[in-house]
Design a protein around this motif. Structure first.
Motif, PDB file in Angstrom:
ATOM      1  N   ARG A 113      53.152  42.737  44.069  1.00  0.00           N
ATOM      2  CA  ARG A 113      52.849  42.477  42.660  1.00  0.00           C
ATOM      3  C   ARG A 113      52.738  40.968  42.456  1.00  0.00           C
ATOM      4  N   VAL A 114      52.108  40.582  41.371  1.00  0.00           N
ATOM      5  CA  VAL A 114      51.815  39.172  41.123  1.00  0.00           C
ATOM      6  C   VAL A 114      53.081  38.323  41.206  1.00  0.00           C
ATOM      7  N   GLN A 115      54.181  38.809  40.661  1.00  0.00           N
ATOM      8  CA  GLN A 115      55.413  38.019  40.645  1.00  0.00           C
ATOM      9  C   GLN A 115      56.063  37.882  42.023  1.00  0.00           C
ATOM     10  N   ASP A 116      55.588  38.644  43.011  1.00  0.00           N
ATOM     11  CA  ASP A 116      56.153  38.565  44.358  1.00  0.00           C
ATOM     12  C   ASP A 116      55.612  37.383  45.151  1.00  0.00           C
ATOM     13  N   ILE A 117      54.590  36.728  44.633  1.00  0.00           N
ATOM     14  CA  ILE A 117      53.979  35.584  45.315  1.00  0.00           C
ATOM     15  C   ILE A 117      54.501  34.297  44.691  1.00  0.00           C
ATOM     16  N   ASP A 118      55.169  33.482  45.493  1.00  0.00           N
ATOM     17  CA  ASP A 118      55.697  32.196  45.017  1.00  0.00           C
ATOM     18  C   ASP A 118      54.900  31.081  45.687  1.00  0.00           C
ATOM     19  N   PHE A 119      53.908  30.557  44.971  1.00  0.00           N
ATOM     20  CA  PHE A 119      53.031  29.530  45.533  1.00  0.00           C
ATOM     21  C   PHE A 119      53.768  28.214  45.735  1.00  0.00           C
ATOM     22  N   SER A 120      54.720  27.890  44.871  1.00  0.00           N
ATOM     23  CA  SER A 120      55.412  26.607  44.967  1.00  0.00           C
ATOM     24  C   SER A 120      56.351  26.541  46.168  1.00  0.00           C
ATOM     25  N   CYS A 121      56.964  27.685  46.513  1.00  0.00           N
ATOM     26  CA  CYS A 121      57.890  27.719  47.644  1.00  0.00           C
ATOM     27  C   CYS A 121      57.261  28.282  48.919  1.00  0.00           C
ATOM     28  N   GLN A 163      40.499  36.469  39.658  1.00  0.00           N
ATOM     29  CA  GLN A 163      39.607  37.598  39.412  1.00  0.00           C
ATOM     30  C   GLN A 163      40.386  38.821  38.929  1.00  0.00           C
ATOM     31  N   VAL A 164      41.564  39.031  39.538  1.00  0.00           N
ATOM     32  CA  VAL A 164      42.408  40.158  39.127  1.00  0.00           C
ATOM     33  C   VAL A 164      42.884  39.956  37.690  1.00  0.00           C
ATOM     34  N   LYS A 165      43.223  38.707  37.347  1.00  0.00           N
ATOM     35  CA  LYS A 165      43.687  38.399  35.989  1.00  0.00           C
ATOM     36  C   LYS A 165      42.573  38.669  34.978  1.00  0.00           C
ATOM     37  N   SER A 166      41.356  38.313  35.322  1.00  0.00           N
ATOM     38  CA  SER A 166      40.220  38.564  34.432  1.00  0.00           C
ATOM     39  C   SER A 166      40.029  40.063  34.222  1.00  0.00           C
ATOM     40  N   MET A 167      40.175  40.836  35.296  1.00  0.00           N
ATOM     41  CA  MET A 167      40.040  42.291  35.201  1.00  0.00           C
ATOM     42  C   MET A 167      41.170  42.877  34.360  1.00  0.00           C
ATOM     43  N   HIS A 168      42.390  42.333  34.524  1.00  0.00           N
ATOM     44  CA  HIS A 168      43.535  42.815  33.747  1.00  0.00           C
ATOM     45  C   HIS A 168      43.354  42.514  32.261  1.00  0.00           C
ATOM     46  N   ASP A 169      42.849  41.316  31.951  1.00  0.00           N
ATOM     47  CA  ASP A 169      42.608  40.953  30.543  1.00  0.00           C
ATOM     48  C   ASP A 169      41.589  41.893  29.903  1.00  0.00           C
ATOM     49  N   LYS A 170      40.573  42.267  30.665  1.00  0.00           N
ATOM     50  CA  LYS A 170      39.566  43.196  30.148  1.00  0.00           C
ATOM     51  C   LYS A 170      40.177  44.576  29.923  1.00  0.00           C
ATOM     52  N   ASP A 171      41.052  45.002  30.849  1.00  0.00           N
ATOM     53  CA  ASP A 171      41.728  46.292  30.675  1.00  0.00           C
ATOM     54  C   ASP A 171      42.572  46.288  29.401  1.00  0.00           C
ATOM     55  N   GLY A 207      45.512  48.629  30.723  1.00  0.00           N
ATOM     56  CA  GLY A 207      46.158  47.519  31.421  1.00  0.00           C
ATOM     57  C   GLY A 207      47.621  47.715  31.748  1.00  0.00           C
ATOM     58  N   ARG A 208      48.096  48.957  31.800  1.00  0.00           N
ATOM     59  CA  ARG A 208      49.493  49.226  32.132  1.00  0.00           C
ATOM     60  C   ARG A 208      49.582  49.817  33.541  1.00  0.00           C
ATOM     61  N   VAL A 209      50.612  49.395  34.277  1.00  0.00           N
ATOM     62  CA  VAL A 209      50.823  49.909  35.636  1.00  0.00           C
ATOM     63  C   VAL A 209      52.148  50.652  35.697  1.00  0.00           C
ATOM     64  N   LEU A 210      52.294  51.453  36.735  1.00  0.00           N
ATOM     65  CA  LEU A 210      53.558  52.151  36.963  1.00  0.00           C
ATOM     66  C   LEU A 210      54.597  51.177  37.491  1.00  0.00           C
ATOM     67  N   LEU A 211      55.807  51.271  36.976  1.00  0.00           N
ATOM     68  CA  LEU A 211      56.893  50.409  37.415  1.00  0.00           C
ATOM     69  C   LEU A 211      57.876  51.206  38.260  1.00  0.00           C
ATOM     70  N   GLU A 262      52.490  43.595  31.327  1.00  0.00           N
ATOM     71  CA  GLU A 262      52.651  42.171  31.612  1.00  0.00           C
ATOM     72  C   GLU A 262      51.947  41.801  32.916  1.00  0.00           C
ATOM     73  N   TRP A 263      51.405  40.596  32.951  1.00  0.00           N
ATOM     74  CA  TRP A 263      50.643  40.120  34.111  1.00  0.00           C
ATOM     75  C   TRP A 263      51.483  40.106  35.386  1.00  0.00           C
ATOM     76  N   ARG A 264      52.734  39.708  35.283  1.00  0.00           N
ATOM     77  CA  ARG A 264      53.548  39.552  36.495  1.00  0.00           C
ATOM     78  C   ARG A 264      53.806  40.863  37.216  1.00  0.00           C
ATOM     79  N   TRP A 265      53.682  42.000  36.515  1.00  0.00           N
ATOM     80  CA  TRP A 265      53.928  43.291  37.144  1.00  0.00           C
ATOM     81  C   TRP A 265      52.661  43.917  37.734  1.00  0.00           C
TER      82      TRP A 265
END
Length: 328
Positions: free
Chosen positions: A152-160, A192-200, A206-210, A224-227
């Motif tokens: 999921r988006v929040q699993d990627i830490d670009f800074s670390c 690109q994924v964020k653009s697709m999510h915003d359109k959804d 735009g909801r996913v299973l948690l 939410e985007w992070r999920w």
């Protein structure tokens, strides 16, 4: 008159109780389906007798049949045994006794298929787009296929430069590396994924299973985007009951097929699969001189002996010993 499995499974059904017991213990859906399949085969093998009527002798007969008649592997036989032990201990409430007379399938020791760096480069060169990115992450971070797809988006830490693998094999979380060379293409992909999510979201979805019951605890979190999935499917799925639309992660068969075709076009002699990237990751780190304990943590292995298998496939023949024929 003995109880028949087909009649006893009416209220409540045995398999329903079996699935419920696994869900309470947070077994994965795949394990749940696999264990249920073994229970069905066990019951059918004994002419639809109810498992309550059976015990050690019947389990032995079934496992022996698997090894002798069906010639299954040792791991498959052990999987069947695990399913039956779970059934008797946690659903029927009966402890299974001595299983010493069962004929065990011989467990061979297989060395993993490992690609050279040149072979990995050639294989990746036959992929493009998100397929290339997924394959590069599996090789560059040592991810299993489903670990990659379930990011999921929040699993990627670009800074670390880290990737958090949630609920991996054995229900364990771990942290592995985010390759520096993949940060830019991964960032572009997420745009690109964020653009697709915003359109959804604009379309009312735009909801996913948690995981677990988080959607009940945090009702707004699924949108939410992070999920969101890092690798969502191209088309939204539709709930036939509620008519709601959403996206799941990409199906594993798509990347499996892509890697198979890429290996063919790269003219690789070795049989390369998605999991081969993970084997190659560990081996190439060992070749690079990294500590085996560090590699164990990155791979998420419970025991270092599992990681040690990769020391046998290093291109150093006999722990670096030079063959006498090379001195002739």
């Amino acid at each position: 008159m003995r109880a028949d499995f087909r009649t006893v499974q009416n209220s409540p059904k045995l398999l329903e109780l079996f699935r419920e017991a696994m869900r309470v213990r947070h077994y994965s859906k795949r394990t749940e389906d696999t264990y249920c399949a073994w229970v069905k085969r066990y019951v059918h093998f004994h002419n639809m007798r109810h498992p309550k009527e059976m015990g050690e002798l019947e389990i032995n007969a079934f496992l022996t049949h698997l090894a002798v008649a069906e010639k299954v592997s040792a791991s498959t036989q052990n999987q069947a045994l695990s399913a039956l032990l779970f059934l008797y201990r946690n659903v029927i409430g009966k402890e299974v006794g001595d299983l010493g007379h069962v004929i065990r399938a011989r467990k061979p020791i297989h060395l993993p298929v490992v690609l050279t760096r040149e072979e990995v480069k050639a294989l990746l060169g036959q992929l493009s787009g998100d397929k290339w990115l997924m394959a590069s992450l599996m090789y560059g971070a040592g991810l299993r296929l489903m670990e990659c797809l379930r990011l999921r988006v929040q699993d990627i830490d670009f800074s670390c430069n880290e990737i958090l693998v949630r609920d991996g094999k054995g229900a364990k979380d771990r942290i592995t590396m985010l390759p520096e060379s993949l940060k830019k293409p991964l960032g572009e992909h997420l745009k690109q994924v964020k653009s697709m999510h915003d359109k959804d979201l604009a379309d009312g979805w735009g909801r996913v299973l948690l995981p677990g019951a988080l959607d009940r605890k945090y009702p707004n979190a699924p949108a939410e985007w992070r999920w969101q999935w890092v690798f969502p499917q191209e088309h939204r799925w539709v709930n036939t009951t509620t008519r709601e639309e959403g996206r799941h992660h990409i199906d594993e068969s798509l990347i499996q097929k892509a890697v198979k075709e890429a290996a063919f076009h790269a003219q690789l002699i070795k049989r390369a699969t998605c999991h081969t990237f993970r084997h190659s990751f560990a081996t190439h780190l060992l070749e690079g001189g990294y500590d085996i304990r560090t590699i164990q943590e990155l791979m998420g292995h419970k025991d270092v002996s599992t990681t040690m298998i990769y020391t046998h496939v290093l291109n150093k023949g006999g722990h670096g010993v030079k063959s006498p024929v090379d001195g002739l």
